[in-house]
Design a protein around this motif. Structure first.
Motif, short mmCIF file in Angstrom:
data_model
loop_
_atom_site.label_atom_id
_atom_site.label_comp_id
_atom_site.label_asym_id
_atom_site.label_seq_id
_atom_site.Cartn_x
_atom_site.Cartn_y
_atom_site.Cartn_z
N TRP A 198 0.82 -1.20 0.00
CA TRP A 198 0.00 0.00 0.00
C TRP A 198 0.86 1.26 0.00
CZ3 TRP A 198 -4.51 -0.44 -1.74
CH2 TRP A 198 -5.31 -1.55 -1.46
N SER A 199 1.99 1.20 0.68
CA SER A 199 2.88 2.35 0.73
C SER A 199 3.41 2.70 -0.66
CB SER A 199 4.05 2.06 1.69
OG SER A 199 4.97 3.12 1.69
N VAL A 200 3.71 1.66 -1.45
CA VAL A 200 4.20 1.88 -2.82
C VAL A 200 3.15 2.60 -3.65
CG1 VAL A 200 4.84 0.71 -4.96
CG2 VAL A 200 5.84 -0.05 -2.80
N VAL A 371 9.46 -7.77 -18.89
CA VAL A 371 8.59 -8.47 -17.94
C VAL A 371 7.18 -7.91 -18.14
CG1 VAL A 371 8.17 -9.04 -15.52
CG2 VAL A 371 10.49 -8.57 -16.29
N THR A 372 6.16 -8.75 -18.04
CA THR A 372 4.78 -8.29 -18.26
C THR A 372 3.96 -8.39 -16.97
OG1 THR A 372 4.02 -10.47 -18.97
CG2 THR A 372 4.83 -8.99 -20.68
N TYR A 373 3.01 -7.47 -16.86
CA TYR A 373 2.10 -7.44 -15.71
C TYR A 373 0.69 -7.19 -16.23
CZ TYR A 373 6.39 -6.63 -13.01
OH TYR A 373 7.64 -6.73 -12.46
N GLN A 374 -0.29 -7.90 -15.66
CA GLN A 374 -1.69 -7.68 -16.00
C GLN A 374 -2.34 -7.00 -14.79
OE1 GLN A 374 -3.68 -7.91 -18.57
NE2 GLN A 374 -5.45 -7.36 -17.37
N LEU A 375 -2.58 -5.68 -14.89
CA LEU A 375 -2.99 -4.90 -13.73
C LEU A 375 -4.48 -4.96 -13.41
CD1 LEU A 375 -0.83 -1.67 -14.14
CD2 LEU A 375 -0.22 -3.87 -13.16
N THR A 376 -5.29 -5.52 -14.32
CA THR A 376 -6.73 -5.51 -14.09
C THR A 376 -7.31 -6.92 -13.94
OG1 THR A 376 -6.93 -5.24 -16.49
CG2 THR A 376 -7.26 -3.29 -15.13
N ARG A 382 -1.85 -6.91 -6.67
CA ARG A 382 -0.54 -7.49 -6.38
C ARG A 382 0.42 -7.24 -7.54
NH1 ARG A 382 1.98 -8.68 -2.30
NH2 ARG A 382 0.30 -9.96 -1.44
N GLU A 383 -0.07 -7.41 -8.76
CA GLU A 383 0.76 -7.15 -9.94
C GLU A 383 1.18 -5.68 -9.98
OE1 GLU A 383 0.88 -9.52 -13.30
OE2 GLU A 383 1.44 -10.51 -11.45
N ALA A 384 0.25 -4.79 -9.65
CA ALA A 384 0.57 -3.36 -9.65
C ALA A 384 1.65 -3.04 -8.62
CB ALA A 384 -0.69 -2.54 -9.36
N SER A 385 1.55 -3.64 -7.44
CA SER A 385 2.55 -3.41 -6.41
C SER A 385 3.92 -3.93 -6.85
CB SER A 385 2.12 -4.10 -5.11
OG SER A 385 3.13 -4.00 -4.13
N TYR A 390 9.47 -2.35 -8.87
CA TYR A 390 10.59 -2.80 -9.71
C TYR A 390 11.66 -1.70 -9.81
CZ TYR A 390 12.90 -5.07 -13.70
OH TYR A 390 13.80 -5.69 -14.52
N THR A 391 12.91 -2.09 -9.70
CA THR A 391 14.03 -1.15 -9.79
C THR A 391 14.57 -1.13 -11.22
OG1 THR A 391 14.63 -1.60 -7.50
CG2 THR A 391 16.29 -0.53 -8.87
N PHE A 392 14.69 0.06 -11.79
CA PHE A 392 15.13 0.19 -13.17
C PHE A 392 16.64 0.00 -13.29
CE2 PHE A 392 11.41 2.95 -14.93
CZ PHE A 392 10.52 2.01 -14.45
N HIS A 393 17.05 -0.74 -14.33
CA HIS A 393 18.47 -0.95 -14.61
C HIS A 393 18.61 -1.53 -16.01
CE1 HIS A 393 16.93 -4.80 -13.09
NE2 HIS A 393 17.81 -5.36 -13.91
N GLY A 394 19.84 -1.58 -16.53
CA GLY A 394 20.10 -2.17 -17.84
C GLY A 394 20.00 -1.16 -18.97
N GLY A 395 20.05 -1.67 -20.20
CA GLY A 395 20.01 -0.82 -21.39
C GLY A 395 18.61 -0.74 -21.96
N THR A 396 18.46 0.00 -23.09
CA THR A 396 17.16 0.19 -23.72
C THR A 396 17.09 -0.61 -25.01
OG1 THR A 396 17.01 2.43 -22.84
CG2 THR A 396 15.54 1.87 -24.65
N ASP A 397 16.12 -1.51 -25.09
CA ASP A 397 15.86 -2.25 -26.33
C ASP A 397 14.37 -2.20 -26.57
OD1 ASP A 397 15.93 -3.80 -28.55
OD2 ASP A 397 16.90 -5.53 -27.63
N LEU A 398 13.96 -1.27 -27.42
CA LEU A 398 12.54 -0.96 -27.61
C LEU A 398 11.81 -2.02 -28.42
CD1 LEU A 398 10.45 1.22 -26.97
CD2 LEU A 398 11.12 2.38 -29.07
#
Length: 483
Positions: A198-200, A371-376, A382-385, A390-398
């Protein structure tokens, strides 16, 4: 027959009475919960939940009475009540021995059989079976009541949990009114979230409150799917009603004069003098027939209506044309810090809009992998939390992220989707094959949006998007729609 041959019916009646009493008890307790009292939608959701529970628990309560010992005792009882008195007295000792490991009636059965002169009493068989019947029904009720109390407590705990989660969502101070999304949230409150979870979410709601421009873009994206016209569809015509006003003597707004007529409602008072004298009464009726009675002349405005056709500037959007959100979030190291907070907050706002509008919300979190999340879905909170933590890191591959979104859009659940990519767009230009896939999806009423959080993004990446916004936190947190 020595006993009652309606045991199963009596047991079923006991089931119905106990379950109904438990249902009303739960309803009464739920009505005392403040959130239920304040919100009619939530009150309806609680009632529906308890209706489902009542149907489910009825079958469970019936099953608990089907233990092996009880079934054996029931079969023995059904056999004994069809004995005659002589057979009963002949086999009574063996019957009592059989009851010892099976039934709570054994002590009473032993006492009845071994009382002085009991066996010469002609009423013993009938009284014995009657007492046995009472013992069986009491045993069944006791087992059912214990099982029902356990189920009732579990349901009450679940109700408290669901209502507490709705209250926590209400405490997020989010722009969306919790009452408008209560139905969707109710299905998502079966999971139990920790204070950290809930804090997140609370931190994202607070961040949106401090940066209203982020909420603005989310709401704009939500409206776009309803407002964007399809150029391939012809304009629609709607039929409406147009009102006009015209003068009429039937309207009684103003008195404009006096004239001869036969309207008794507008009669001048002096005309009634003819009725005061019997010899003049015939004159009154002659004037009435000849329409020569003096009447007030009235005039006013009357509204008339006529049907007209009008052309709408755009075809009206049907509710089923409003598709889901597919949100691709850049989780590379270059997005850490303030950009990371921004994209998470926008995704959180879009999730709330999706809940309010009964839309799906799917998140693709990408860097060098995705990584995929289904928020609804049912455990979407739980998925939203998990996503927001999640901590961001790594490179960008669009490209893999867009490919994952495209794969999702090919399923029946994600037709006519709004794809929203949140990134700094510091990445190479996409392949021609991917651009071709995007163009094909646009022809199927899918929309592609981009929100850029860096001025150093590759401009060649923006050509595939229908709309593009830039949010530049390093220059006064300016928010600009580029296209």
């Amino acid at each position: 027959m020595l006993g009652i041959d309606a045991l199963d019916i009596a047991v079923l009646l006991a089931d119905a009475e106990m379950v109904e009493a438990a249902f009303h008890d739960l309803m009464g307790r739920s009505q005392l919960m403040p959130l239920v009292e304040q919100n009619k939608n939530i009150k309806t959701l609680v009632r529906n939940q308890l209706d489902k529970w009542k149907n489910k628990v009825t079958s469970k309560v019936k099953q608990v009475a089907q233990s092996e010992d009880l079934q054996t005792e029931l079969a023995l009882y059904q056999e004994v009540i069809h004995w005659n008195e002589e057979q009963f007295l002949f086999e009574i000792d063996e019957l009592v021995v059989k009851l010892e490991p099976l039934s709570a009636f054994y002590p009473e059965a032993y006492r009845l059989v071994n009382e002085p002169n009991a066996r010469i009493n002609p009423m013993l068989p009938h009284f014995f079976c009657h007492q046995w019947y009472k013992s069986i029904t009491e045993s069944v009720k006791k087992v059912q009541q214990e099982a029902l109390e356990k189920e009732k407590q579990q349901e009450l705990d679940e109700l408290y949990q669901r209502l507490e989660m709705l209250k926590q969502m209400d405490n997020l101070d989010a722009p969306q009114d919790t009452s408008s999304i209560a139905g969707r949230l109710w299905d998502m409150t079966s999971v139990n979230l920790s204070k950290t979870d809930w804090s997140v979410m609370k931190s994202q709601a607070d961040f949106l409150k401090k940066h209203p421009k982020l909420q603005e873009i989310a709401e704009t994206l939500g409206r776009m799917s309803k407002q964007d016209p399809d150029p391939n569809e012809p304009p629609q015509y709607t039929q409406g009603i147009e009102y006009e006003e015209e003068s009429s003597q039937q309207a009684t707004d103003d008195i404009v004069g006096i004239h001869e007529s036969d309207d008794l409602n507008k009669l001048l008072p002096n005309e009634l003098l003819f009725l005061a004298y019997p010899e003049l009464e015939v004159v009154f009726y002659k004037h009435l027939i000849d329409k020569r009675l003096m009447n007030y002349q009235m005039q006013g405005k009357v509204r008339t209506s006529r049907k007209v056709k009008a052309m709408e500037p755009h075809p009206a959007k049907a509710e089923d044309d409003i598709g889901p959100f597919i949100i691709c979030v850049d989780a590379s190291g270059s997005m850490r810090g303030f950009p990371e907070q921004c994209v998470k907050a926008i995704a959180f706002a879009l999730m709330q809009i999706a809940l309010a509008e009964d839309r799906e919300c799917f998140v693709v979190l990408f860097s060098t992998d995705y990584v995929t999340y289904q928020l609804t879905k049912q455990d979407g909170l739980r998925e939203a939390s998990d996503f927001l933590s999640y901590t961001f890191h790594g490179g960008t591959d669009l490209e893999p992220a867009i490919s994952a979104a495209i794969q999702q859009m090919q399923t029946a659940k994600y037709q006519q989707a709004d794809v929203v990519i949140l990134s700094d767009f510091i990445a190479p230009k996409q392949s021609k094959e991917l651009i071709k896939q995007v163009d094909e999806l646009k022809q199927k009423k899918n929309r592609f949006h981009a929100i850029s959080l860096s001025k150093y993004g590759n401009p060649e990446l923006m050509n595939i998007f229908d709309h593009h916004w830039a949010y530049m936190p390093n220059i006064g947190q300016r928010f600009v729609k580029q296209k």
